[in-house]
Design an enzyme around this catalytic site. Structure first.
Site, PDB file in Angstrom:
ATOM      1  N   ASP A  78      -7.436  -3.356  10.733  1.00  0.00           N
ATOM      2  CA  ASP A  78      -7.935  -4.364   9.797  1.00  0.00           C
ATOM      3  C   ASP A  78      -8.382  -5.660  10.494  1.00  0.00           C
ATOM      4  O   ASP A  78      -8.625  -6.670   9.847  1.00  0.00           O
ATOM      5  CB  ASP A  78      -6.857  -4.651   8.737  1.00  0.00           C
ATOM      6  N   LYS A 138       0.837  -1.198   0.000  1.00  0.00           N
ATOM      7  CA  LYS A 138       0.000   0.000   0.000  1.00  0.00           C
ATOM      8  C   LYS A 138       0.874   1.250   0.000  1.00  0.00           C
ATOM      9  O   LYS A 138       2.018   1.204   0.455  1.00  0.00           O
ATOM     10  CB  LYS A 138      -0.855   0.030   1.276  1.00  0.00           C
ATOM     11  N   ARG A 173     -10.182 -11.727   1.926  1.00  0.00           N
ATOM     12  CA  ARG A 173     -11.037 -12.785   1.365  1.00  0.00           C
ATOM     13  C   ARG A 173     -10.341 -14.132   1.409  1.00  0.00           C
ATOM     14  O   ARG A 173     -10.986 -15.168   1.486  1.00  0.00           O
ATOM     15  CB  ARG A 173     -11.465 -12.389  -0.057  1.00  0.00           C
TER      16      ARG A 173
HETATM   17  N1  BES Z   1      -7.989  -3.930   4.571  1.00  0.00           N
HETATM   18  C1  BES Z   1      -8.173  -3.511   3.234  1.00  0.00           C
HETATM   19  C2  BES Z   1      -9.489  -2.742   3.021  1.00  0.00           C
HETATM   20  C3  BES Z   1      -9.665  -1.424   3.733  1.00  0.00           C
HETATM   21  C4  BES Z   1      -9.493  -0.238   3.065  1.00  0.00           C
HETATM   22  C5  BES Z   1     -10.083  -1.392   5.045  1.00  0.00           C
HETATM   23  C6  BES Z   1      -9.710   0.972   3.708  1.00  0.00           C
HETATM   24  C7  BES Z   1     -10.306  -0.176   5.677  1.00  0.00           C
HETATM   25  C8  BES Z   1     -10.120   0.996   5.012  1.00  0.00           C
HETATM   26  C9  BES Z   1      -8.189  -4.704   2.302  1.00  0.00           C
HETATM   27  O1  BES Z   1      -7.395  -5.767   2.702  1.00  0.00           O
HETATM   28  C10 BES Z   1      -7.674  -4.244   0.986  1.00  0.00           C
HETATM   29  O2  BES Z   1      -6.544  -3.887   0.912  1.00  0.00           O
HETATM   30  N2  BES Z   1      -8.539  -4.270  -0.035  1.00  0.00           N
HETATM   31  C11 BES Z   1      -8.169  -3.876  -1.336  1.00  0.00           C
HETATM   32  C12 BES Z   1      -8.721  -4.910  -2.281  1.00  0.00           C
HETATM   33  C13 BES Z   1      -8.195  -4.791  -3.693  1.00  0.00           C
HETATM   34  C14 BES Z   1      -6.736  -5.081  -3.746  1.00  0.00           C
HETATM   35  C15 BES Z   1      -8.973  -5.742  -4.573  1.00  0.00           C
HETATM   36  C16 BES Z   1      -8.758  -2.506  -1.632  1.00  0.00           C
HETATM   37  O3  BES Z   1      -9.878  -2.225  -1.226  1.00  0.00           O
HETATM   38  O4  BES Z   1      -8.059  -1.717  -2.271  1.00  0.00           O
HETATM   39 ZN    ZN Z   2      -7.021  -5.985   4.673  1.00  0.00          ZN
HETATM   40 MN    MN Z   3      -5.405  -5.589   2.067  1.00  0.00          MN
END
Ligand code: BES
Ligand code: ZN
Ligand code: MN
Length: 491
Positions: A280, A269, A343
């Protein structure tokens, strides 16, 4: 804060540093305890109503200094609007912030005659969650102490009603503590130890923790793949609540994502805001605290809670984009994006919960940034495979204040999760329907059971920190399954 019930026959004798009386949406003419307080204050409240300072909107609050006619030195007049549960929670929160401006050790609430246990409980929830602060890492704490007691004066409210609300508050605030705790102070091992402590304190609640070895034996290849980049070992936390009397053949499966820190892994990220990813594990926190609450309240519903927990970090051993992993149910997954880790770990947890005897399931997960864009901090996204079960979960959300809005699932979305090399992909670069994609993926691991998925990425934490979202929803669902929902609040 501890709540109890007293029954002063006369407002003048009510003890405490802050006496709280309530006014409805239309405060004039004053009635009940508000009118009595007004008489004791020589008409000061009525005059403030007349000049518009005292309003009945939920959570509007004015403090008066009391004279010799009352034992309490101050009176707070708080609006309770139309009298819905949300309105009473707002009133409780307003009283919490009033006690910050003018500290009070004991707060006395004298609700109007038309209210009852449900209103008092909602007020306790608002007050107790409103007083919450996360100060574990603040040295030299010089904040004034919050109130230690709430006394509710109402003939129709029993001590058990407010003590129950105190327990709800403790569970919600417990989940907030977990969400607010940074990753170095809450690893999967520490979260598991927390669940074990809760189980040890709660009759009827049992905790089993699976480590790497057990997970290998079970073939939990999806959870293990996410965990392999970190030096911290993964944990699958399993809580079982078996009450002596429960509806036979019904086991509520609660599954919660607990990534104690999500860096994204190799698909790392951006550094800006990455510290927020200590949250998370908000889904897992709600499931652990919610299950302990259901058990502590002795609801006649069997619960099986499964919380997969890991860190998601990059390293020389980390899972890589393009890797293919095999989940517990034998399905192969091509990992396109290592940041779509939630997931993966939920896949194995859902399979495990189903195989351990859950008859219907709900998962709570901070799964997608896209649900935050779509619904913000107010509603969680609600997905489901079974209309009736989804309606139950949605209704429980409305009643509890943990709101969830229905989102679609459809066969026509199925191509999104197809892979050319494995059974499924965990992500695609299409930037389409991100939260739906995740739900379609999870569904593959539910063994055909009635199941709901709550994407709580927007609701588990706000700018003010962890919310405890999901604890009250889980309780409200269990109440519905028990066939004994809490007395409804007038809306
Ligand atoms: N933990 C994150 C989602 C998240 C984002 C939680 C903002 C709280 C606030 C999750 O694991 C994630 O990174 N999701 C990705 C999925 C994508 C790579 C398909 C996302 O939402 O960008
Ligand atoms: Zn996550
Ligand atoms: Mn993630």
């Amino acid at each position: 804060m501890r709540s109890s019930v007293r029954n002063a026959t006369d407002l003048a004798t009510v003890k405490g540093e802050l006496l709280v009386v309530c006014v409805p949406a239309e405060p004039s003419p004053l009635a009940g305890p508000a009118a009595e307080a007004d008489a004791a204050l020589d008409g000061a409240i009525a005059r403030s109503v007349a000049d518009g300072e005292v309003k009945g909107e939920p959570g509007s609050l004015t403090v008066f200094h009391a004279g010799p006619a009352l034992r309490a030195p101050r009176v707070a007049v708080v609006g309770v609007g139309e009298g819905s549960a949300d309105d009473w929670r707002a009133a409780g929160r307003a009283v919490a912030s009033a006690t910050e401006r003018a500290p009070a050790k004991r707060v006395a609430l004298v609700p109007p005659p038309g209210s009852g246990p449900a209103e008092a409980a909602a007020f306790v929830e608002g007050l107790g969650t409103g007083l919450y602060r996360f100060r574990r890492f603040k040295s030299g704490d010089d904040e004034p102490a919050p109130p230690s007691r709430l006394m509710v004066h109402h003939p129709a409210v029993r001590t058990a009603d407010v003590e129950r609300a105190d327990r709800v508050v403790a569970a919600v605030n417990g989940a907030r503590d977990l969400v607010n705790t940074p990753g170095n102070h809450l690893t999967p091992t520490m979260l598991a130890a927390h669940a074990e402590r809760l189980a040890a304190q709660t009759p009827g609640l049992e905790c089993t923790v699976l480590g790497r070895k057990e997970l290998e034996k079970l073939g939990a290849g999806a959870l293990l793949a996410v965990a392999q980049g970190s030096d911290e070992p993964p944990r699958m936390i399993v809580l079982r609540y078996r009450p002596e009397t429960a509806r036979p053949g019904e086991v509520l499966g609660l599954v919660g994502k607990a990534v104690t820190f999500d860096s994204g892994g190799i698909s790392i990220k951006p550094s800006n805001g990455m510290e927020e990813m200590k949250m998370d594990m908000g889904g897992g926190a709600a499931v652990i605290e919610g299950t302990a609450l259901i058990a502590a309240l002795g609801l006649p519903v069997e619960v099986l809670a499964v919380v997969p927990s890991t860190e998601n970090l990059p390293s020389g051993r980390a899972v890589k984009p393009g890797d293919v992993v095999t989940a517990m149910n034998g399905r192969t997954v091509e990992v396109i994006n290592t940041d779509a880790e939630g997931r993966l770990i939920l896949a194995d947890a859902l399979t495990y919960a189903a195989r351990q005897g859950a008859t219907r399931m709900i998962d709570f997960a901070t799964l997608t940034g896209a649900i935050v864009v779509a619904l913000g901090e107010v509603y969680a996204g609600l997905f489901g495979s079974d209309e009736e079960w989804t309606a139950t979960v949605r209704a429980a959300g409305e009643a509890s204040g943990d709101l969830a809005w229905p989102m679609p699932m459809h066969e026509r979305y199925a191509p999104l999760i197809e892979s050319t090399v494995a059974d499924l992909t965990n992500s695609s670069n299409k930037r389409q329907a991100g939260p739906v994609y995740a739900a379609q993926f999870l569904r593959e691991f539910t063994e055909g059971l009635p199941w709901c998925h709550l994407d709580v990425a927007g609701t588990a934490m706000t700018s003010a920190g962890g919310t405890g979202f999901g604890v009250r929803l889980a309780l409200a669902v269990a109440e519905r399954l028990a066939g004994a929902p809490a007395p409804p609040v007038r809306t």
